[in-house]
Structures are given as C-alpha cells and as structure tokens.
Write a protein that holds these residues in place. Sequence first.
Motif: not given
Length: 229
Positions: A23-31, A86-102
């Motif tokens: 799963l990857v979410i890309r915005t103008p400056r971030l991944v 993580v289970s179906v219906g109940s979960w917490t996802i921590n997304f790492a926020v990367l800018r220019e790969g960091r």
Amino acid sequence: MTVSGGTGRAVDPLVAVWPLFGLVIRTPRLVLTPVRDEHLPELVDAVLAGIHDPGEMPFGVPWTDAPRDVLIPETARHQWRLRAGVSVGSWTINFAVLREGRVIGVQDLAARSFPLLGQVASGSWLTRTAQGQGLGTEMRAGMLQFAFDHLGATTATSEAADWNAASLGVSHRLGYRDNGTALVEGRAGQVQRLQNLLLARADFVRPAWTAEVQGAAAALALLTPGPPR
C-alpha cells in the motif's frame, strides 16, 4: 526495500505475504506507506531529532519523554505490535511519511468495528525540521482520501491538545469540526485538555490534487470485508 517517490516499485515477495506492505499513497511532495523494518532506523532518528518543545507535551500519552535507551527499542516494539494486531474490521496502520526518500514522520490510521461504524481515527507527528511547511496538512489529506475514497469510511476523528494551534489548524483546514473535549493525565500529575474533532465525508475540504494510491485492493482484503460503502 525502501519505497521511493518514483512511479514504480520493484516486485517485492513480502507483499504477497503481507499485502499492507504494497500500500502506497503518493501526494505532491510525500510518500506514505506502512512502516517496514527497514524504515525503523530513520524513524528512530526522526524521533530523536525532536518532535516538539521539551517543555510541552502535545500527546495524550507522553511517549517522547522516555529515555533514549527505552525509546529506541520501544519504537520497534510498538510497530511490531500494531502490525500483529491487524484484523478485518479493527486495526491501526502506522504510515511512514517519506520526503525525498527519507522518513520524516508518521501518519496513523485506525478503526474499530469498521464494518459497523464506518469511522476511522488518526494521529500524526513530524520531526521538527519538517514542520511549518504544510506537510502535516498534505499527509493528512492523502490519508483521508484513502480512507474516504478507497476504504469507504463515512467519518473521521482526530484529537489534539487544546493549546496545539498547529495541529488544530490542520484539522480545521480540512473540514473537521470541534466535537467536545476530554481531560487526560499527560505527564504524571499534569492535566491536559484534548479537543476532539469530527469530519464527515461530505465535509472534507479536498486539496487541489488527488492522491495516487497503489496496492489498495489487496490491502483492503486485510482491513474490511466486502466492497467499500
């Protein structure tokens, strides 16, 4: 493999085992992508570089007060606990926020009884050198687009200390409305008032850009039964 800000991604056998890694979410400056073990060293560096003025505590749980020899391994343990929970219906996802790969911060997304409630909650932080550039709004907006447009969430909640104008400003710019307050014990013996916030899908103030979401279909099979609402 660390996710880059490019348009493609090498084939990764771990994604077949744990689809959230795709799963990857890309915005103008971030991944934004779920925290992987290879992100942990940079994640720790971002925490140790400082998230807030030591004289203030913006979090309901004062985890940044932990001494270095506790904070470093606990950062890893926390990520592994979330992944295992993580289970179906109940979960917490921590997304790492990367800018220019960091890695520059974390954007989380959580739900409980999601098929019934249709509600998600979120929290976030950025290392201090990345603050004040509109990145907090950008990463939240990208996450909300995933939550509303792919997961099918109907409402989103957040919270912030009532003195935290920067965090509250992000929420209000995106359409959240104040939704009562709560008292918590932040640091030992200190009362902190949290401002609760609520955002209905129809009230989301969308940015001029649309987030690019990769790997959503496989990830959704882990997170929610059936098609989005």
